[in-house]
Design an enzyme around this catalytic site. Sequence first.
Site, mmCIF file in Angstrom:
data_model
loop_
_atom_site.group_PDB
_atom_site.id
_atom_site.type_symbol
_atom_site.label_atom_id
_atom_site.label_comp_id
_atom_site.label_asym_id
_atom_site.label_seq_id
_atom_site.Cartn_x
_atom_site.Cartn_y
_atom_site.Cartn_z
ATOM 1 C CE LYS A 18 52.044 64.782 -30.888
ATOM 2 N NZ LYS A 18 52.182 63.890 -29.594
ATOM 3 C CE1 TYR A 58 46.856 64.600 -28.266
ATOM 4 C CE2 TYR A 58 47.583 66.869 -28.508
ATOM 5 C CZ TYR A 58 47.596 65.498 -28.626
ATOM 6 O OH TYR A 58 48.659 65.139 -29.574
ATOM 7 C CG PHE A 66 49.925 64.670 -19.579
ATOM 8 C CD1 PHE A 66 49.445 64.827 -20.761
ATOM 9 C CD2 PHE A 66 49.804 63.663 -18.664
ATOM 10 C CE1 PHE A 66 48.723 63.884 -21.193
ATOM 11 C CE2 PHE A 66 48.954 62.523 -19.280
ATOM 12 C CZ PHE A 66 48.476 62.534 -20.632
ATOM 13 N NE ARG A 98 48.788 54.570 -31.783
ATOM 14 C CZ ARG A 98 48.678 55.465 -30.858
ATOM 15 N NH1 ARG A 98 48.181 56.771 -31.076
ATOM 16 N NH2 ARG A 98 48.870 54.971 -29.400
ATOM 17 C CB THR A 104 52.236 57.032 -25.748
ATOM 18 O OG1 THR A 104 51.191 56.547 -26.367
ATOM 19 C CG2 THR A 104 51.834 58.603 -25.220
ATOM 20 N NE ARG A 115 54.187 59.129 -30.881
ATOM 21 C CZ ARG A 115 52.846 58.672 -30.432
ATOM 22 N NH1 ARG A 115 52.790 57.692 -29.721
ATOM 23 N NH2 ARG A 115 52.053 59.533 -30.658
ATOM 24 C CG ASN A 129 54.984 61.647 -28.532
ATOM 25 O OD1 ASN A 129 54.445 62.713 -29.362
ATOM 26 N ND2 ASN A 129 54.099 60.754 -27.958
ATOM 27 C CG HIS A 132 48.054 62.625 -33.389
ATOM 28 N ND1 HIS A 132 47.598 62.160 -32.003
ATOM 29 C CD2 HIS A 132 47.186 62.551 -34.160
ATOM 30 C CE1 HIS A 132 46.416 61.919 -32.111
ATOM 31 N NE2 HIS A 132 46.085 62.046 -33.352
ATOM 32 C CD GLU A 143 42.442 61.764 -33.527
ATOM 33 O OE1 GLU A 143 43.482 61.319 -34.392
ATOM 34 O OE2 GLU A 143 42.765 61.515 -32.326
#
Length: 173
Positions: A18, A58, A66, A98, A104, A115, A129, A132, A143
Amino acid sequence: MTELTDNGKIEQTLVLIKPDGLVKSLTGNIIDKLSESELVIVGAKIVAVDKELAEDHYKELKDQKFFDDLIQYIMGAYHTRRVLALVYEGENAIKRVRHITGDTNPESANPTSLRGKYGRITTSGVFENVVHASSDPVDAKREIQLWFKPSELSKAIFETEEKEITKVETVWK
Ligand code: UDP
Ligand code: MG
């Protein structure tokens, strides 16, 4: 770790470094840590994220309070308008990535996860964080197909078809 190698299924997963990850010069650290998974990178590109892509990526979160901040964040409003998009492939790729990425919420994420190590919560409450990772096979397929064209991947990981498309495109002069 045993649960990570339970079914041996070959999967693909989308990873985004990100805008905060890029601005903090974490690209090397993140890719290095992900290489522990022994997965293979089959796609990689830098993307200037527009609103349409951000909202589509998203879309399942559009009712969250948010959401608007999240869209600004992923479009780079707080850092830089760049995201590094990667596709990893290999056994249990989704779960493995993950696991390395962590929870998250960067404050509850394992401190050795990406993260947990590098994320923060802003004063407005956004979880910055740094990375993704797709959460399940359905999301991963959606995605990857959203971020990459078939020709941008090193191999055909999903079914493709030939289609004639006429459109105006910016080319090198
Ligand atoms: N997010 C946030 N606050 C929350 C939940 C999520 O800022 O309470 C942000 C965070 O950047 C997260 C992204 O929204 O990575 C997508 O949320 P999701 O629940 O899909 O978490 P992820 O799959 O990224 O772990
Ligand atoms: Mg998610």
